[in-house]
Write a protein that holds these residues in place. Structure first.
Motif, short mmCIF file in Angstrom:
data_model
loop_
_atom_site.label_atom_id
_atom_site.label_comp_id
_atom_site.label_asym_id
_atom_site.label_seq_id
_atom_site.Cartn_x
_atom_site.Cartn_y
_atom_site.Cartn_z
N SER A 78 22.67 57.18 2.96
CA SER A 78 23.64 56.17 3.37
C SER A 78 22.93 54.84 3.54
CB SER A 78 24.31 56.57 4.68
OG SER A 78 23.37 56.49 5.73
N PRO A 79 23.66 53.72 3.53
CA PRO A 79 23.02 52.41 3.73
C PRO A 79 22.24 52.35 5.05
CG PRO A 79 25.25 52.12 2.92
CD PRO A 79 25.06 53.59 3.20
N GLU A 80 22.77 52.99 6.09
CA GLU A 80 22.07 52.98 7.38
C GLU A 80 20.73 53.70 7.29
OE1 GLU A 80 25.31 54.14 7.11
OE2 GLU A 80 26.29 52.34 7.84
N GLU A 81 20.72 54.84 6.54
CA GLU A 81 19.47 55.59 6.37
C GLU A 81 18.47 54.79 5.56
OE1 GLU A 81 20.90 60.22 6.44
OE2 GLU A 81 21.35 59.04 4.65
N ILE A 85 18.25 51.51 5.41
CA ILE A 85 17.74 50.44 6.27
C ILE A 85 16.69 51.00 7.20
CG2 ILE A 85 18.37 48.89 8.17
CD1 ILE A 85 21.05 48.44 6.67
N SER A 86 16.96 52.16 7.78
CA SER A 86 16.01 52.80 8.69
C SER A 86 14.69 53.10 7.97
CB SER A 86 16.61 54.08 9.26
OG SER A 86 15.67 54.75 10.05
N GLU A 87 14.77 53.64 6.75
CA GLU A 87 13.57 53.94 5.98
C GLU A 87 12.81 52.66 5.66
OE1 GLU A 87 14.84 56.15 2.58
OE2 GLU A 87 15.47 57.87 3.78
N PHE A 88 13.52 51.60 5.32
CA PHE A 88 12.88 50.33 5.03
C PHE A 88 12.16 49.80 6.26
CE2 PHE A 88 12.87 45.70 5.13
CZ PHE A 88 12.16 45.42 3.98
N ASP A 89 12.83 49.87 7.41
CA ASP A 89 12.23 49.40 8.66
C ASP A 89 10.94 50.16 8.98
OD1 ASP A 89 14.21 47.50 9.03
OD2 ASP A 89 15.35 48.72 10.47
N GLU A 90 10.97 51.48 8.77
CA GLU A 90 9.78 52.30 9.02
C GLU A 90 8.65 51.90 8.07
OE1 GLU A 90 10.58 56.52 8.99
OE2 GLU A 90 12.34 56.24 10.26
N ALA A 91 8.97 51.69 6.81
CA ALA A 91 7.96 51.29 5.83
C ALA A 91 7.40 49.92 6.17
CB ALA A 91 8.56 51.29 4.43
N PHE A 92 8.27 49.01 6.55
CA PHE A 92 7.83 47.65 6.91
C PHE A 92 6.91 47.70 8.12
CE2 PHE A 92 8.25 43.53 9.02
CZ PHE A 92 7.96 42.68 7.97
N ASP A 93 7.27 48.48 9.14
CA ASP A 93 6.43 48.61 10.33
C ASP A 93 5.07 49.19 9.97
OD1 ASP A 93 8.50 47.60 11.86
OD2 ASP A 93 9.14 49.57 12.63
N PHE A 94 5.05 50.16 9.05
CA PHE A 94 3.79 50.78 8.64
C PHE A 94 2.91 49.76 7.92
CE2 PHE A 94 1.30 53.26 5.50
CZ PHE A 94 0.54 54.00 6.39
N ILE A 95 3.47 49.00 7.01
CA ILE A 95 2.70 47.99 6.28
C ILE A 95 2.17 46.92 7.24
CG2 ILE A 95 2.87 46.14 4.54
CD1 ILE A 95 2.74 48.95 3.35
N THR A 96 2.99 46.52 8.20
CA THR A 96 2.57 45.54 9.20
C THR A 96 1.39 46.08 10.01
OG1 THR A 96 4.80 44.65 9.34
CG2 THR A 96 3.33 44.14 11.17
N LEU A 97 1.45 47.36 10.38
CA LEU A 97 0.37 48.00 11.12
C LEU A 97 -0.92 47.98 10.30
CD1 LEU A 97 -0.47 49.60 13.66
CD2 LEU A 97 0.19 51.67 12.41
N ILE A 98 -0.82 48.30 9.01
CA ILE A 98 -2.00 48.26 8.13
C ILE A 98 -2.58 46.85 8.08
CG2 ILE A 98 -2.79 48.46 5.73
CD1 ILE A 98 -0.86 50.83 5.45
N LYS A 99 -1.72 45.86 7.94
CA LYS A 99 -2.17 44.47 7.86
C LYS A 99 -2.91 44.07 9.13
CE LYS A 99 -0.58 39.78 7.01
NZ LYS A 99 0.57 38.90 6.81
N GLU A 100 -2.39 44.49 10.28
CA GLU A 100 -3.01 44.14 11.56
C GLU A 100 -4.36 44.82 11.73
OE1 GLU A 100 -0.04 45.26 14.42
OE2 GLU A 100 1.20 43.50 13.98
#
Length: 132
Positions: free
Chosen positions: A92-95, A97-112
């Protein structure tokens, strides 16, 4: 329902269940009677041995596409060891978005933690996009 098998050799299906199942299929195709007729034709071809089990499974899967409950119900009639797989429904679109948010958070963590690893990932997967 893994492996089908409730038909031949498994626990016996009742005539009532078969009638109920056919009624569900008929109701599903109420506005497309030709599809219900095609379903019955597939069953007739199988019972008269004009079509083998693999052919029947393929035709039924196509006819019942998008109706996983009917496919799962049909699996109960298949001989042991046979089963029509039910494709996973799209997220679903909500799922998504949730998956995208998790991926974005993970990439941000790697960058930091390690900007070199982050830049290697960016270069490898996005052709250098994201360089500041």
């Amino acid at each position: 329902m893994a492996g089908g098998g409730e038909g031949e050799g498994g626990s016996k299906l009742t005539k009532k269940y078969a009638e109920t199942y056919l009624k569900e299929v008929r109701e599903m195709f109420e506005d497309k009677k030709y599809k219900y007729d095609m379903f019955l034709e597939v069953m007739k071809d199988f019972s008269t041995q004009r079509a083998d089990i693999v052919c029947v499974m393929g035709r039924v899967k196509e006819l019942l596409k998008g109706h996983s409950n009917l496919i799962q119900g049909f699996n109960l009639f298949l001989p042991k060891g046979y089963e029509i797989s039910v494709d996973e429904e799209k997220a679903s679109p909500e799922e998504k978005i949730s998956e995208f948010d998790e991926a974005f958070d993970f990439i941000t963590l790697i960058k930091e933690r390690d900007e070199h690893v982050y830049l290697d990932l960016v270069n490898k997967h996005w052709g250098g996009a994201g360089r500041n």
